[in-house]
Design a protein around this motif. Sequence first.
Motif, short mmCIF file in Angstrom:
data_model
loop_
_atom_site.label_atom_id
_atom_site.label_comp_id
_atom_site.label_asym_id
_atom_site.label_seq_id
_atom_site.Cartn_x
_atom_site.Cartn_y
_atom_site.Cartn_z
N LEU A 1 -10.99 9.38 8.70
CA LEU A 1 -9.93 8.99 9.61
C LEU A 1 -8.82 9.86 9.59
N LYS A 2 -8.51 10.62 8.68
CA LYS A 2 -7.42 11.43 8.56
C LYS A 2 -7.43 12.61 7.62
N VAL A 3 -6.51 13.65 7.87
CA VAL A 3 -6.37 14.77 6.83
C VAL A 3 -5.51 14.23 5.51
N GLU A 4 -6.20 14.22 4.43
CA GLU A 4 -5.42 13.73 3.39
C GLU A 4 -4.40 14.53 2.58
N GLU A 5 -4.90 15.85 2.59
CA GLU A 5 -3.96 16.89 2.23
C GLU A 5 -4.34 18.09 2.96
N SER A 6 -3.27 19.00 2.87
CA SER A 6 -3.60 20.36 3.71
C SER A 6 -2.79 21.45 2.96
N PHE A 7 -3.40 22.52 2.64
CA PHE A 7 -2.67 23.86 1.99
C PHE A 7 -2.96 25.17 2.78
N LEU B 1 -12.28 24.20 5.45
CA LEU B 1 -11.50 25.65 5.68
C LEU B 1 -11.40 26.02 7.17
N THR B 2 -10.38 26.50 7.48
CA THR B 2 -10.06 27.24 8.69
C THR B 2 -9.45 28.38 8.47
#
Length: 65
Positions: A57-63, A6-7
Amino acid sequence: QGFLRLTGKAVFDGDPALAEAALNAAPMLRDIYNAQTGHTLGVFHLEEATAAFHSMLKVEESFPL
């Protein structure tokens, strides 16, 4: 296996009723946050927040929240 990040901008709220409600919801915190220890519970919320599901290794999903 992954994790959630969370950012956002943390905005602290000085309303003592919120801290009291949090302590009532989790009474074990009263052992940490009390007059004898001198610690005070702070309550904050996130503005402009984003929740992102990461793998190693990566961002899978971002909301955006």
